[in-house]
Motif scaffolding. Structure first.
Motif, PDB file in Angstrom:
ATOM      1  N   CYS A   1       0.835  -0.451   0.437  1.00 36.15           N
ATOM      2  CA  CYS A   1      -0.432   0.388  -0.030  1.00 36.15           C
ATOM      3  C   CYS A   1       0.660   1.325  -0.316  1.00 36.15           C
ATOM      4  O   CYS A   1       0.645   1.900  -0.912  1.00 36.15           O
ATOM      5  CB  CYS A   1      -0.881  -0.279   1.550  1.00 36.15           C
ATOM      6  SG  CYS A   1      -0.265  -0.069   2.751  1.00 36.15           S
TER       7      CYS A   1
ATOM      8  N   CYS B   1       0.787   4.258  -3.169  1.00 35.65           N
ATOM      9  CA  CYS B   1       0.575   5.690  -3.090  1.00 35.65           C
ATOM     10  C   CYS B   1       0.222   6.590  -3.337  1.00 35.65           C
ATOM     11  O   CYS B   1       2.032   6.720  -3.544  1.00 35.65           O
ATOM     12  CB  CYS B   1       0.053   5.623  -1.210  1.00 35.65           C
ATOM     13  SG  CYS B   1      -0.505   7.182  -0.480  1.00 35.65           S
TER      14      CYS B   1
ATOM     15  N   CYS C   1      -4.445   1.653  -2.378  1.00 32.43           N
ATOM     16  CA  CYS C   1      -4.076   0.522  -2.281  1.00 32.43           C
ATOM     17  C   CYS C   1      -4.362  -0.500  -1.828  1.00 32.43           C
ATOM     18  O   CYS C   1      -4.243  -1.761  -1.459  1.00 32.43           O
ATOM     19  CB  CYS C   1      -4.234   1.159  -0.405  1.00 32.43           C
ATOM     20  SG  CYS C   1      -5.118   2.265  -0.003  1.00 32.43           S
TER      21      CYS C   1
END
Ligand code: SF4
Ligand code: SF4
Length: 134
Positions: free
Chosen positions: A35, A39, A78
């Motif tokens: 994630c 991002c 994510c």
């Protein structure tokens, strides 16, 4: 920073509230970091998204001070990358909610310059109210 991990912290009010509001299970995250790697706004966050989850898992209230929970744009990048199916933006929303319930206000209307308010799209203003104010 040295932290003592205990059962009481893992079952703290913060953990319970975040799980209740988000409908997500915090311990589902195994800290793989995918994630954070994907991002698009991680560069302006003071803490990576995966670090926010880790702190939340451990019931660390300091996580509510992080700008990451306010910067998250709920873009869902994510979510598409997470191998554990964790819905991180829901957790971020839950953390914002917990923070707002404690009396924190992130948007002070009086401090916005009138010329900015005139120029901003109404949608942005309404969106800001929803995200940053109780
Ligand atoms: S991608 Fe999913 S499992 Fe990996 S650190 Fe992020 S939330 Fe946790
Ligand atoms: S939903 Fe939030 S944490 Fe996830 S990739 Fe988008 S901005 Fe980053």
């Amino acid at each position: 920073m040295r932290e003592i991990i205990s059962a009481s912290r893992i079952h703290s009010d913060l953990v319970r509230n975040v799980e209740e509001i988000s409908g997500e299970h915090l311990l589902a995250c195994n800290q793989c970091g995918k994630c954070s790697a994907g991002c698009p706004v991680a560069s302006v966050m003071d803490m990576l998204p995966s670090q926010v989850i880790r702190m939340a898992q451990l019931g660390m209230e300091d996580v509510l001070e992080s700008n990451t929970i306010w910067i998250c744009a709920s873009c869902l990048t994510c979510v598409t990358r997470c191998p554990k199916g964790v819905n991180l933006p829901r957790m971020m929303e839950a953390l914002r909610e917990v923070s707002l319930r404690s009396g924190v206000t992130k948007l002070d209307l009086d401090s916005l310059p009138p010329e900015l308010v005139r120029e901003l799209p109404q949608l942005a203003i309404v969106g800001g109210f929803r995200k940053y104010m109780k």
